[in-house]
Scaffold this active site. Structure first.
Site, short mmCIF file in Angstrom:
data_model
loop_
_atom_site.label_atom_id
_atom_site.label_comp_id
_atom_site.label_asym_id
_atom_site.label_seq_id
_atom_site.Cartn_x
_atom_site.Cartn_y
_atom_site.Cartn_z
N ASN A 14 89.15 -18.26 16.28
CA ASN A 14 88.96 -19.54 17.01
C ASN A 14 87.56 -20.09 16.79
O ASN A 14 87.37 -21.30 16.68
CB ASN A 14 89.26 -19.36 18.50
CG ASN A 14 90.75 -19.43 18.79
OD1 ASN A 14 91.34 -20.51 18.71
ND2 ASN A 14 91.35 -18.29 19.08
N HIS A 108 93.69 -19.64 25.62
CA HIS A 108 94.54 -18.51 26.04
C HIS A 108 95.88 -18.57 25.32
O HIS A 108 96.47 -19.66 25.21
CB HIS A 108 94.75 -18.57 27.56
CG HIS A 108 95.54 -17.40 28.07
ND1 HIS A 108 94.97 -16.16 28.25
CD2 HIS A 108 96.84 -17.27 28.41
CE1 HIS A 108 95.90 -15.32 28.68
NE2 HIS A 108 97.04 -15.96 28.78
N GLY A 142 88.62 -17.03 39.10
CA GLY A 142 90.05 -16.69 39.00
C GLY A 142 90.42 -16.63 37.54
O GLY A 142 89.99 -17.46 36.73
#
Ligand code: GRF
Length: 201
Positions: A14, A108, A142
Protein backbone atom coordinates in the site's frame (compact mmCIF):
# COMPACT_ATOMS: atom_id res chain seq x y z
CA UNK A 1 4.38 20.85 -1.54
CA UNK A 2 1.91 19.09 0.78
CA UNK A 3 3.56 16.29 2.71
CA UNK A 4 2.08 13.12 4.18
CA UNK A 5 3.55 10.54 6.55
CA UNK A 6 3.08 6.79 6.20
CA UNK A 7 3.28 4.25 9.04
CA UNK A 8 4.14 0.67 8.09
CA UNK A 9 5.05 -2.66 9.69
CA UNK A 10 5.85 -5.00 6.82
CA UNK A 11 5.57 -5.60 3.10
CA UNK A 12 4.52 -2.09 2.12
CA UNK A 13 2.48 -2.72 -1.02
CA UNK A 14 0.00 0.00 0.00
CA UNK A 15 2.94 2.31 0.65
CA UNK A 16 4.09 1.49 -2.89
CA UNK A 17 0.65 2.41 -4.28
CA UNK A 18 0.90 5.76 -2.48
CA UNK A 19 4.47 6.29 -3.76
CA UNK A 20 3.39 5.51 -7.33
CA UNK A 21 0.39 7.85 -7.12
CA UNK A 22 2.58 10.58 -5.68
CA UNK A 23 5.13 10.20 -8.49
CA UNK A 24 2.46 10.30 -11.16
CA UNK A 25 0.89 13.41 -9.64
CA UNK A 26 -2.32 11.67 -8.55
CA UNK A 27 -1.93 12.04 -4.80
CA UNK A 28 -1.69 15.79 -4.44
CA UNK A 29 1.20 15.30 -2.04
CA UNK A 30 4.67 13.97 -1.55
CA UNK A 31 5.52 11.39 1.08
CA UNK A 32 7.69 13.25 3.56
CA UNK A 33 8.44 10.45 6.00
CA UNK A 34 7.89 6.70 6.36
CA UNK A 35 8.07 5.18 9.85
CA UNK A 36 8.14 1.45 10.57
CA UNK A 37 7.74 -0.05 14.02
CA UNK A 38 9.71 -3.04 12.74
CA UNK A 39 13.31 -2.72 11.53
CA UNK A 40 14.44 -4.27 8.26
CA UNK A 41 11.04 -4.62 6.59
CA UNK A 42 10.41 -4.43 2.84
CA UNK A 43 8.38 -1.23 3.25
CA UNK A 44 11.51 0.65 4.42
CA UNK A 45 13.43 -0.64 1.38
CA UNK A 46 10.63 0.61 -0.88
CA UNK A 47 10.87 4.05 0.73
CA UNK A 48 14.66 4.12 0.34
CA UNK A 49 14.43 3.09 -3.32
CA UNK A 50 12.06 6.01 -3.90
CA UNK A 51 14.38 8.41 -2.07
CA UNK A 52 11.86 8.98 0.74
CA UNK A 53 13.18 9.69 4.25
CA UNK A 54 12.42 6.67 6.43
CA UNK A 55 13.16 5.41 9.89
CA UNK A 56 12.56 2.31 11.99
CA UNK A 57 11.32 3.12 15.47
CA UNK A 58 11.18 -0.23 17.22
CA UNK A 59 8.22 -0.37 19.60
CA UNK A 60 9.62 -3.26 21.60
CA UNK A 61 10.59 -2.47 25.16
CA UNK A 62 8.80 0.90 25.17
CA UNK A 63 5.34 2.00 26.21
CA UNK A 64 2.87 2.74 23.43
CA UNK A 65 2.75 6.33 24.66
CA UNK A 66 6.52 6.86 24.52
CA UNK A 67 6.78 5.21 21.10
CA UNK A 68 3.88 7.18 19.65
CA UNK A 69 5.17 10.45 21.13
CA UNK A 70 8.42 9.98 19.20
CA UNK A 71 6.50 9.13 16.03
CA UNK A 72 4.33 12.24 16.39
CA UNK A 73 7.37 14.45 17.00
CA UNK A 74 9.11 13.08 13.90
CA UNK A 75 6.02 13.46 11.73
CA UNK A 76 5.46 17.01 12.95
CA UNK A 77 9.11 17.87 12.35
CA UNK A 78 8.69 16.57 8.79
CA UNK A 79 5.69 18.89 8.38
CA UNK A 80 3.18 16.21 7.40
CA UNK A 81 -0.48 17.20 7.27
CA UNK A 82 -1.91 13.67 7.04
CA UNK A 83 -0.79 10.33 8.45
CA UNK A 84 -1.58 7.14 6.52
CA UNK A 85 -1.48 3.77 8.24
CA UNK A 86 -0.50 1.25 5.58
CA UNK A 87 -0.25 -2.21 7.09
CA UNK A 88 0.72 -0.63 10.41
CA UNK A 89 -0.03 -3.49 12.78
CA UNK A 90 -0.45 -1.54 16.01
CA UNK A 91 -3.10 0.54 17.66
CA UNK A 92 -2.12 4.18 18.08
CA UNK A 93 -2.35 5.97 21.43
CA UNK A 94 -5.01 8.49 22.37
CA UNK A 95 -2.34 11.19 22.46
CA UNK A 96 -1.32 10.38 18.88
CA UNK A 97 -4.95 10.60 17.77
CA UNK A 98 -5.24 14.03 19.40
CA UNK A 99 -2.02 15.24 17.77
CA UNK A 100 -3.45 14.39 14.32
CA UNK A 101 -7.15 14.75 14.88
CA UNK A 102 -9.19 13.84 11.79
CA UNK A 103 -5.89 13.56 9.93
CA UNK A 104 -5.15 9.82 10.19
CA UNK A 105 -6.33 7.28 7.61
CA UNK A 106 -6.17 3.50 7.57
CA UNK A 107 -6.81 0.86 4.92
CA UNK A 108 -8.52 -2.37 5.97
CA UNK A 109 -9.12 -5.56 3.92
CA UNK A 110 -12.89 -5.89 4.41
CA UNK A 111 -16.07 -3.91 3.96
CA UNK A 112 -16.19 -2.44 7.47
CA UNK A 113 -17.93 -2.77 9.87
CA UNK A 114 -17.73 -6.43 8.85
CA UNK A 115 -14.61 -8.26 9.95
CA UNK A 116 -12.54 -5.70 11.86
CA UNK A 117 -9.19 -6.68 13.39
CA UNK A 118 -6.74 -9.31 12.24
CA UNK A 119 -7.23 -11.83 9.42
CA UNK A 120 -10.21 -10.05 7.88
CA UNK A 121 -9.93 -12.12 4.71
CA UNK A 122 -10.00 -15.40 6.67
CA UNK A 123 -12.94 -14.11 8.71
CA UNK A 124 -14.80 -13.39 5.46
CA UNK A 125 -14.15 -16.90 4.10
CA UNK A 126 -15.10 -18.55 7.38
CA UNK A 127 -18.31 -16.55 7.56
CA UNK A 128 -19.18 -17.49 4.01
CA UNK A 129 -19.91 -14.00 2.69
CA UNK A 130 -20.18 -13.72 -1.08
CA UNK A 131 -18.93 -10.14 -1.20
CA UNK A 132 -16.17 -8.54 0.83
CA UNK A 133 -13.77 -5.75 -0.09
CA UNK A 134 -11.54 -2.93 1.07
CA UNK A 135 -12.18 0.15 3.20
CA UNK A 136 -10.28 3.39 3.79
CA UNK A 137 -11.44 5.09 6.98
CA UNK A 138 -10.47 7.81 9.39
CA UNK A 139 -8.76 6.44 12.48
CA UNK A 140 -10.53 7.14 15.75
CA UNK A 141 -10.56 5.41 19.12
CA UNK A 142 -11.81 1.88 18.71
CA UNK A 143 -10.54 -0.74 16.31
CA UNK A 144 -11.20 -0.13 12.59
CA UNK A 145 -14.26 1.93 13.46
CA UNK A 146 -13.79 5.53 12.24
CA UNK A 147 -15.82 7.28 9.50
CA UNK A 148 -15.51 5.58 6.11
CA UNK A 149 -13.96 7.54 3.23
CA UNK A 150 -14.03 4.97 0.40
CA UNK A 151 -14.92 1.31 -0.06
CA UNK A 152 -14.62 -1.12 -2.94
CA UNK A 153 -16.52 -4.40 -3.08
CA UNK A 154 -14.71 -7.63 -4.04
CA UNK A 155 -16.64 -10.82 -4.85
CA UNK A 156 -15.68 -14.04 -3.09
CA UNK A 157 -15.33 -16.95 -5.52
CA UNK A 158 -16.12 -20.55 -4.60
CA UNK A 159 -12.54 -21.47 -5.44
CA UNK A 160 -10.98 -18.73 -3.30
CA UNK A 161 -8.31 -19.47 -0.74
CA UNK A 162 -7.22 -16.94 1.87
CA UNK A 163 -4.30 -16.08 -0.43
CA UNK A 164 -6.28 -15.61 -3.65
CA UNK A 165 -8.92 -13.53 -1.87
CA UNK A 166 -6.28 -11.42 -0.10
CA UNK A 167 -4.54 -10.76 -3.42
CA UNK A 168 -7.78 -9.60 -5.06
CA UNK A 169 -8.68 -7.38 -2.09
CA UNK A 170 -5.18 -5.93 -2.14
CA UNK A 171 -5.69 -4.71 -5.71
CA UNK A 172 -8.80 -2.87 -4.50
CA UNK A 173 -6.85 -1.41 -1.57
CA UNK A 174 -4.24 -0.09 -3.99
CA UNK A 175 -6.96 1.60 -6.08
CA UNK A 176 -8.90 3.24 -3.26
CA UNK A 177 -6.12 4.31 -0.89
CA UNK A 178 -4.49 6.91 -3.17
CA UNK A 179 -7.94 8.20 -4.20
CA UNK A 180 -9.01 8.55 -0.57
CA UNK A 181 -5.81 10.40 0.33
CA UNK A 182 -6.30 12.77 -2.59
CA UNK A 183 -9.95 13.41 -1.60
CA UNK A 184 -9.06 14.13 2.00
CA UNK A 185 -6.10 16.36 1.12
CA UNK A 186 -8.23 18.25 -1.37
CA UNK A 187 -10.87 18.67 1.36
CA UNK A 188 -13.47 17.38 -1.09
CA UNK A 189 -15.65 15.99 1.69
CA UNK A 190 -17.44 16.89 4.88
CA UNK A 191 -18.21 14.75 7.88
CA UNK A 192 -21.80 14.50 9.10
CA UNK A 193 -22.00 12.20 12.11
CA UNK A 194 -20.41 8.96 10.96
CA UNK A 195 -20.86 9.79 7.29
CA UNK A 196 -18.12 11.18 5.08
CA UNK A 197 -19.96 13.03 2.33
CA UNK A 198 -17.81 13.19 -0.77
CA UNK A 199 -18.13 15.96 -3.32
CA UNK A 200 -17.24 13.65 -6.20
CA UNK A 201 -20.03 11.20 -5.34
C1 GRF B 1 -3.21 -4.86 3.89
O1 GRF B 1 -4.10 -5.89 3.54
C2 GRF B 1 -3.88 -3.86 4.79
O2 GRF B 1 -5.22 -3.66 4.51
C3 GRF B 1 -3.74 -4.52 6.14
O3 GRF B 1 -2.47 -5.11 6.12
C4 GRF B 1 -2.08 -5.37 4.78
C5 GRF B 1 -0.80 -4.63 4.54
O4 GRF B 1 -0.22 -4.92 3.30
N1 GRF B 1 -3.96 -3.58 7.19
P1 GRF B 1 0.98 -4.03 2.75
O5 GRF B 1 2.04 -3.96 3.86
O6 GRF B 1 0.45 -2.66 2.44
O7 GRF B 1 1.47 -4.75 1.56
Amino acid sequence: MTSIGVLVSGRGSNLQALIDASLSGNLGAQIGLVISNRPGVEALARASRAGIPNVALDHRGRSREAHDREMAARLQAAGVVLVCLAGYMRLVSKEFLTAFEERILNVHPSLLPAFPGLDAQRQALEHGVQVTGATVHFVTEGLDSGPIVLQEAVPVKPTDTEKSLSDRILEAEHRIYPRAVSLVLGKRYRIAGRRVLLEEA
